[in-house]
Scaffold this motif. Structure first.
Motif, short mmCIF file in Angstrom:
data_model
loop_
_atom_site.label_atom_id
_atom_site.label_comp_id
_atom_site.label_asym_id
_atom_site.label_seq_id
_atom_site.Cartn_x
_atom_site.Cartn_y
_atom_site.Cartn_z
N ALA A 181 32.91 13.24 67.20
CA ALA A 181 32.32 14.85 66.74
C ALA A 181 33.86 15.87 66.98
O ALA A 181 33.80 17.11 66.34
N LEU A 182 34.69 15.56 68.21
CA LEU A 182 36.07 16.31 68.09
C LEU A 182 37.10 16.44 66.64
O LEU A 182 37.74 17.47 65.86
N ARG A 183 36.93 14.86 66.06
CA ARG A 183 38.30 14.29 65.10
C ARG A 183 36.96 15.43 63.46
O ARG A 183 37.87 15.77 62.43
N LEU A 184 35.68 15.36 63.87
CA LEU A 184 35.03 16.07 62.86
C LEU A 184 35.48 17.69 62.58
O LEU A 184 35.51 18.20 61.89
N SER A 185 34.80 18.41 64.16
CA SER A 185 35.43 19.47 63.76
C SER A 185 36.48 19.65 63.35
O SER A 185 36.36 20.73 62.61
N ALA A 186 37.62 19.00 63.60
CA ALA A 186 38.25 19.16 63.27
C ALA A 186 39.24 19.43 61.75
O ALA A 186 39.75 20.04 61.30
N LEU A 187 37.71 18.45 60.89
CA LEU A 187 38.03 18.53 59.62
C LEU A 187 37.30 20.11 59.29
O LEU A 187 37.35 20.12 57.48
N LEU A 188 36.01 20.69 59.90
CA LEU A 188 35.58 21.79 59.38
C LEU A 188 36.42 23.35 59.73
O LEU A 188 36.83 23.45 60.51
N PRO A 189 35.62 24.82 59.27
CA PRO A 189 36.40 25.51 58.93
C PRO A 189 36.26 25.89 60.54
O PRO A 189 34.99 26.01 61.02
N GLU A 190 37.15 26.96 61.02
CA GLU A 190 36.92 27.53 62.35
C GLU A 190 36.10 28.81 62.06
O GLU A 190 36.40 30.27 62.09
N ASP A 191 34.25 28.50 62.15
CA ASP A 191 33.53 29.29 60.99
C ASP A 191 32.45 29.15 61.35
O ASP A 191 32.20 27.99 61.10
#
Length: 402
Positions: free
Chosen positions: A259-269
């Motif tokens: 989940a953290l790794r997926l978050s790091a692929l997504l924009p900070e929005d």
């Protein structure tokens, strides 16, 4: 190339022997073989979780054989040839040998067969088309599975484009198995086929895509696989909002959490994250977790003062706090160990006052009560959660608005 895995504990287990003996009693010694992940992982020195068995028996014969041996039989997918046998409280997925009759890129119409080579020919990768008998002797119908397992290669069975056109999810499975088992560069022929046919993934259900993506991200080091997905244009097909890889690369070194790794692929929005989660049909829990990581709220930085960290921990809860801390660390914000220790040892206190306390001070129930409690909570947090002086603080808040 020959191999044996007779020393595997799961193969020697009494529960496993009971299932294989039951099938052999019904169809002979060569009517059932272990297949897929249990064989592959045993040969590659990896843990074995699930035990799959391929058999020449038809599903109804499998059910009869298990019941005759006093074992439980669950018809989990009889129409596709699959029966789950339960022995010693452990499930064994037993599937009749199959060949594809018709495919459409998402699902296949199959017919049962008794030919091991036909069954192997419909599988995705050569290292997944390895079989082993009850004694642990390994069979390699494609002629390349054993060598691939030894070398850490992920190679399609037969022609790569044919295998992909049968089910476009195999594109993601190519990268997932490379992430888990690959060594060196990915197979060039398979990679090129994935790149050419990537548009076909649009036919896949979002649930199948997200499940495969999360499995890939859970690999010990998915970074080479993600680089290959990016370079081939596959990643943008399933995650068009994917950010440049720097944060993802850092997060992979920091945490094994997919989940953290997926978050790091997504924009900070937050809005973009929620939109991506809806498109991928992620669970509500995962969607909300990803959103909290980037939502407006108290900042979490490894160098934060203890009082500020406690305030953020109170507002976000431990899970949200630790997730935001991990993102800050991955961005190069320093060592978060002291704040993780704080999250483990400090229990946020409960709000010490409520509507009854305000009523005793003459505030009538209504919107003003909610406003005053919210103001009190903000002051109480800012003061680092004092354990006394609550009435005086309330009176000070009431007086200017009384």
């Amino acid at each position: 190339m020959t191999a044996s895995m007779a020393d595997q504990p799961w193969l020697r287990a009494a529960s496993t022997r009971a299932v294989m003996a039951a099938l052999a009693a019904a169809g002979g010694t060569d009517c059932a073989r272990f297949v897929g992940g249990c064989v592959r992982n045993s040969l590659m020195g990896q843990p074995v979780d699930d035990i799959d068995i391929a058999t020449r028996l038809r599903p109804e014969q499998t059910i009869q054989a298990l019941k005759a041996a006093g074992l439980k039989a669950v018809p989990t997918g009889v129409e596709h040839g699959t029966v789950t046998g339960v022995s010693g409280r452990r499930p064994y997925e037993i599937t009749t040998l199959r060949r594809d009759v018709e495919t459409d890129g998402r699902r296949a119409v199959v017919a049962f067969t008794e030919d091991w080579a036909e069954d192997a020919a419909r599988r995705d990768f050569r290292l997944n088309a390895l079989y082993a008998d009850a004694q642990g002797t390994v069979f390699d119908p494609t002629g390349g599975g054993l060598a691939d397992a030894a070398a850490g290669r992920v190679v399609f069975v037969g022609e790569a484009e044919t295998r992909i056109r049968e089910d476009y999810l195999r594109i993601l499975r190519f990268f997932r198995f490379y992430a888990w088992y690959g060594r060196g560069a990915p197979d060039a022929t398979g990679l090129a086929a994935c790149a050419r046919l990537k548009d076909g993934m649009a036919r896949l259900s979002a649930e199948r895509v997200s499940k495969e993506l999360l499995k890939l991200l859970a690999a010990p080091d998915p970074r080479p696989a993600l680089r290959a997905m990016t370079d081939s244009g596959v990643l943008v097909q399933i995650l068009p909002e994917a950010e440049p890889p720097a944060l993802f690369e850092a997060m992979c070194a920091l945490s094994p959490d997919p989940a953290l790794r997926l978050s790091a692929l997504l924009p900070e929005d937050e809005a973009a994250v929620r939109a991506a989660a809806r498109r991928l049909r992620l669970s509500n829990a995962l969607r909300d977790r990803l959103a909290v990581m980037v939502a407006d709220g108290p900042p979490v930085a490894p160098g934060a003062a203890p009082a500020a960290a406690r305030a953020a921990l109170y507002r976000l809860g431990r899970a949200g706090f630790e997730d935001r801390l991990a993102r800050a660390e991955a961005k190069g914000g320093g060592d978060g160990a002291p704040l993780r220790a704080l999250a483990e040892t400090w229990t946020p206190p409960r709000m010490p006052v409520g509507g009854r306390d305000l009523a005793r001070l003459g505030v009538a129930p209504g919107p003003e009560t909610g406003r005053l409690l919210k103001a009190f909570e903000a002051d109480w947090i800012a003061a680092d959660f004092p354990s006394d002086g609550h009435e005086a603080r309330l009176r000070a808040l009431i007086r200017p608005h009384g």
